[in-house]
Design an enzyme around this catalytic site. Structure first.
Site, mmCIF file in Angstrom:
data_model
loop_
_atom_site.group_PDB
_atom_site.id
_atom_site.type_symbol
_atom_site.label_atom_id
_atom_site.label_comp_id
_atom_site.label_asym_id
_atom_site.label_seq_id
_atom_site.Cartn_x
_atom_site.Cartn_y
_atom_site.Cartn_z
ATOM 1 N N GLU A 148 5.111 6.268 -1.261
ATOM 2 C CA GLU A 148 6.421 6.131 -0.621
ATOM 3 C C GLU A 148 7.496 6.912 -1.376
ATOM 4 O O GLU A 148 8.368 7.534 -0.772
ATOM 5 C CB GLU A 148 6.822 4.648 -0.521
ATOM 6 C CG GLU A 148 5.903 3.802 0.342
ATOM 7 C CD GLU A 148 5.991 4.112 1.836
ATOM 8 O OE1 GLU A 148 6.792 4.963 2.229
ATOM 9 O OE2 GLU A 148 5.211 3.501 2.609
ATOM 10 N N ARG A 201 9.339 10.154 0.380
ATOM 11 C CA ARG A 201 10.762 9.954 0.699
ATOM 12 C C ARG A 201 11.668 10.598 -0.356
ATOM 13 O O ARG A 201 12.607 11.313 -0.013
ATOM 14 C CB ARG A 201 11.079 8.450 0.804
ATOM 15 C CG ARG A 201 10.277 7.773 1.889
ATOM 16 C CD ARG A 201 10.678 6.325 2.067
ATOM 17 N NE ARG A 201 9.621 5.584 2.755
ATOM 18 C CZ ARG A 201 9.822 4.594 3.605
ATOM 19 N NH1 ARG A 201 11.037 4.182 3.885
ATOM 20 N NH2 ARG A 201 8.809 3.970 4.172
ATOM 21 N N ASP A 207 -3.775 7.304 8.561
ATOM 22 C CA ASP A 207 -3.079 8.257 9.435
ATOM 23 C C ASP A 207 -2.760 9.610 8.801
ATOM 24 O O ASP A 207 -3.230 10.665 9.241
ATOM 25 C CB ASP A 207 -1.793 7.621 9.999
ATOM 26 C CG ASP A 207 -0.919 6.930 8.943
ATOM 27 O OD1 ASP A 207 -1.290 6.919 7.750
ATOM 28 O OD2 ASP A 207 0.154 6.399 9.313
ATOM 29 N N GLU A 262 7.312 8.218 15.040
ATOM 30 C CA GLU A 262 6.151 9.061 15.378
ATOM 31 C C GLU A 262 6.183 9.668 16.784
ATOM 32 O O GLU A 262 5.832 10.842 16.978
ATOM 33 C CB GLU A 262 4.841 8.281 15.159
ATOM 34 C CG GLU A 262 4.501 8.016 13.694
ATOM 35 C CD GLU A 262 5.321 6.891 13.071
ATOM 36 O OE1 GLU A 262 5.931 6.115 13.839
ATOM 37 O OE2 GLU A 262 5.371 6.788 11.829
HETATM 38 C C1 DMJ Z 1 7.133 6.939 7.298
HETATM 39 O O1 DMJ Z 1 7.429 6.501 6.023
HETATM 40 C C2 DMJ Z 1 6.149 8.041 7.279
HETATM 41 O O2 DMJ Z 1 6.185 8.705 8.492
HETATM 42 C C3 DMJ Z 1 4.762 7.566 7.020
HETATM 43 O O3 DMJ Z 1 3.816 8.588 7.087
HETATM 44 C C4 DMJ Z 1 4.383 6.502 8.012
HETATM 45 N N1 DMJ Z 1 5.345 5.482 8.102
HETATM 46 C C5 DMJ Z 1 6.740 5.784 8.132
HETATM 47 C C6 DMJ Z 1 7.353 5.896 9.486
HETATM 48 O O4 DMJ Z 1 6.817 5.135 10.451
#
Ligand code: DMJ
Length: 662
Positions: free
Chosen positions: A293, A297, A426, A562
């Site tokens: 994270e 970010r 994912d 998404e």
């Molecule tokens: C984000 O922090 C990123 O896109 C991550 O890959 C998946 N989850 C969240 C948004 O839904």
């Protein structure tokens, strides 16, 4: 014996003593000749030799002075030409992005970052057009966009403080000179690289922003107002209680939103946020952060903001956090731990397991690789490439599909037999393709793994719903198919479209078109027009049932990006306006059901209840970092507004440059 000399005067004109001083030419000539005759042969030879020597020297030095003079003349001509042809460009800095630091994982080596070469001849601009010193055009366009916003929303303001075309950077708080350099390379290696904002763009007409984009700007400002009033410098806004929540205590929303502000042209907000980063963002804190994270970010947000603004403050901060995250890789298997204490320099797995999540350890690569390229320090790239190489060789995959967990001691997949494109797996798939693109499409193992995985998806996870026959991606658990699809999976249409745009199978695009329709239906078939976190598709038609079923535990919406992200890719690559229209519907529904009047947006608990969607009192940082950014880009008809042939978005929507070919 003494010799006696007698002087005899032969004529008056020759009698010095008698006739006084005679300086006539004839007399001098005769006198010289007499003196010469009086010299010995040796003396005469020496004098002749000296004359000859001086004559030779004279001839030689005349020739070389001529050359020097000629070249001096030419140089000044060159200088004049240079000034005329590229005004304002420092020729010593061709600013060509270098070859990728690691061009070929198959070779297992790390090609050197070569320092930028001197152009030859000096006034010739080199490299592909997207990789050169930035021309004033972009500034002009950004300024135009900014001016348009002001014109619509506020009384006209003067341009005070804005930079002129001579600087590379326009108004966005960061002033850099055309030949600005990042700091010298670390002790390890090579020259650091320049931000990609230092590039030329083709001379094109600026594309004015439109009404839908203005609506996004308005939404962003509303969200930002809430954050500023009640959560400034904290991780997330709690808009209902007018307070904040802390996750890492690092101003997560502010950092995630930096490049969005830049792209939307929000000058004042950007400058204010920059000040906070400069004065208050401190990583030397005794705090545990999640590696994934904070990479996507914080590190991703700082790197992209550095690229867009050219402001070295963001690179400095990126280096700081990047270094502090490195202890995560000190594990027996080199598969990183999930958590790092960035103040103490220690790392550990979650308390209950020594496993890490597969998506997390394989979705930090774009950022660390870019950090290596920018700093010239290969350790970041080496650490994350090692993870990819290792995962490439692992058994336990199912036709390219990976399990969700990996053990940090053994380096093996755990909890085998469950396959999903949703949570915990994912972005593994997303980053296979994106790393391949970032690195100039040379790292074949990444492409192989990606292609195999998409075949695995087709073979094991694709199904069609009833009654509308929507194509969706389900899950596989120990051989049993489940018609469950996370909203998170809606990144996939965009990724497939990006692959097709980069030359992969055309049927990837067909699949992308089918899947984005499904993702849109996950919104359209729901009472609020907003998607739940998870849906279950009906496989058989039943009277009175739609395709999408929602379980009570899954009916929340976290303002996730998404679907909007994929709509953006689909519109960019097809130009089909229906994708913009779908995004517009979604924005309106966010405004209707999640907007908090006193500032900010909130996630909600129940997308099925329009009269009470049950606000959760939290605005996730990705709403500003991703959702609104992708909305703005989706509504734009300017393909150069983050050109997808020049930038690759990380999984948190932070654009990073695609490396130039060698
Ligand atoms: C984000 O922090 C990123 O896109 C991550 O890959 C998946 N989850 C969240 C948004 O839904």
């Amino acid at each position: 014996p003494r010799r006696v000399f007698i002087s005899i005067s032969l004529g008056p004109e020759e009698a010095v003593g008698a006739g006084g001083y005679n300086n006539s030419k004839a007399w001098r000539r005769r006198s010289c000749w007499r003196k010469w005759k009086q010299l010995s042969r040796l003396q005469r030879s020496v004098i002749l030799f000296l004359f000859a020597f001086l004559a030779v020297c004279g001839v030689v030095s005349y020739a070389s002075m001529g050359e020097a003079w000629k070249s001096l003349t030419n140089k000044s001509l060159d200088d004049q030409r240079t000034e005329q042809e590229i005004p304002g460009v420092k020729l010593a800095n061709p600013a060509v992005l270098p070859a990728p630091q690691k061009a070929d994982v198959n070779r297992g080596d790390y090609p050197e970052l070569s320092p930028q070469k001197q152009p030859n001849p000096p006034y010739v601009r080199r490299g592909p057009s997207n990789l050169q010193i930035k021309a004033p055009q972009r500034d002009t366009r950004l300024k135009t966009r900014h001016s348009t916003i002001r014109a619509v929303e506020e009384p006209v303001q003067t341009d005070k403080g804005e930079k002129t075309e001579k600087s590379i950077i326009s108004w966005r708080g960061a002033m850099i000179e055309p030949d600005q350099n990042t700091e010298p390379p670390s002790s390890k290696i090579k020259e650091p690289e320049k931000p990609s904002s230092v590039e030329a763009e083709d001379q094109k007409e600026p594309v004015p922003i439109n009404q839908r984009q203005l609506a996004v700007i308005e939404a962003f400002r509303h969200a930002w107002r809430g954050y500023k009033d009640f959560a400034w410098g904290h991780d997330e806004l709690k808009p209902l209680s007018k307070s904040y929540s802390e996750w890492f205590g690092l101003g997560l929303t502010l950092i995630d939103a930096l490049d969005t502000m830049w792209i939307l042209g929000l000058k004042e907000e950007f400058e204010e946020a920059r000040k906070w980063v400069a004065n208050d963002l401190v990583f030397d804190k005794n705090v545990d952060v999640n590696l994934f994270e904070s990479t996507i970010r914080i590190l991703g947000g700082l790197l992209s903001t550095y690229h867009l603004s050219g402001d070295s403050l963001f690179l400095e901060k990126a280096k700081d956090i990047g270094n502090r995250l490195m202890p995560a890789f000190k594990t027996p298997s080199k598969i990183p731990y999930s958590d790092v204490n960035i103040g103490r320099g220690t790392a550990h797995p979650p308390r209950w397991t020594s496993d890490s999540t597969v998506a997390e350890v394989t979705s930090i690569q774009l950022e660390f690789r870019e950090l290596s390229r920018l700093t010239g320090d290969e350790k970041f790239q080496k650490a994350v490439d090692e993870v990819m190489k290792h995962v490439h060789t692992l058994s336990g995959k199912n036709d390219g599909l990976v399990p969700m967990f990996i053990n940090t001691n053994s380096g093996q997949f755990t909890h085998l037999g469950v396959y999903t494109l949703g949570a915990r797996a994912d972005s593994y798939y997303e980053y296979l393709l994106k790393q391949w693109i970032q690195g100039g499409k040379k790292e074949n193992e990444l492409l192989e793994d990606y292609m195999r995985a998409i075949e695995g998806v087709k073979k094991h996870l694709l199904q069609r719903s009833a009654p509308k026959k929507l194509t969706f991606v389900g899950e596989l658990a120990h051989g049993h198919f489940s018609a469950k699809m996370d909203h998170l999976v809606c990144f996939l249409p965009g990724t497939l479209a990006l692959g097709a745009h980069n030359g992969l199978d055309a049927d990837h695009m067909k699949l992308a078109e089918a899947l984005i329709e499904t993702c849109y239906q996950m919104y359209a078939q729901v009472e609020t027009g907003l998607s739940p976190e998870i849906v279950h598709f009906n496989l058989h038609a039943q009277k009175g049932h739609k395709d999408v079923e929602i379980k009570p535990a899954d009916r929340h919406n976290l303002l996730r990006p998404e679907t909007v992200e994929s709509l953006f890719y689909m519109y960019r690559f097809t130009g089909d306006k229906k994708y913009q229209d779908w995004g517009w519907e979604i924005l309106q529904n966010f405004n209707k059901y999640t907007r908090v009047p006193t500032g900010g947006y909130t996630s909600i608990n129940n997308v099925q209840n329009p009269s009470n969607p049950e606000p959760r009192d939290k605005m996730e940082s990705f709403f500003l970092g991703e959702t609104l950014k992708y909305m703005f880009l989706l509504f734009s008809d300017d393909i150069d507004l983050i050109n997808l042939d020049k930038y690759i978005f990380n999984t948190e929507a932070h654009p990073l440059p695609i490396w130039a070919p060698a």
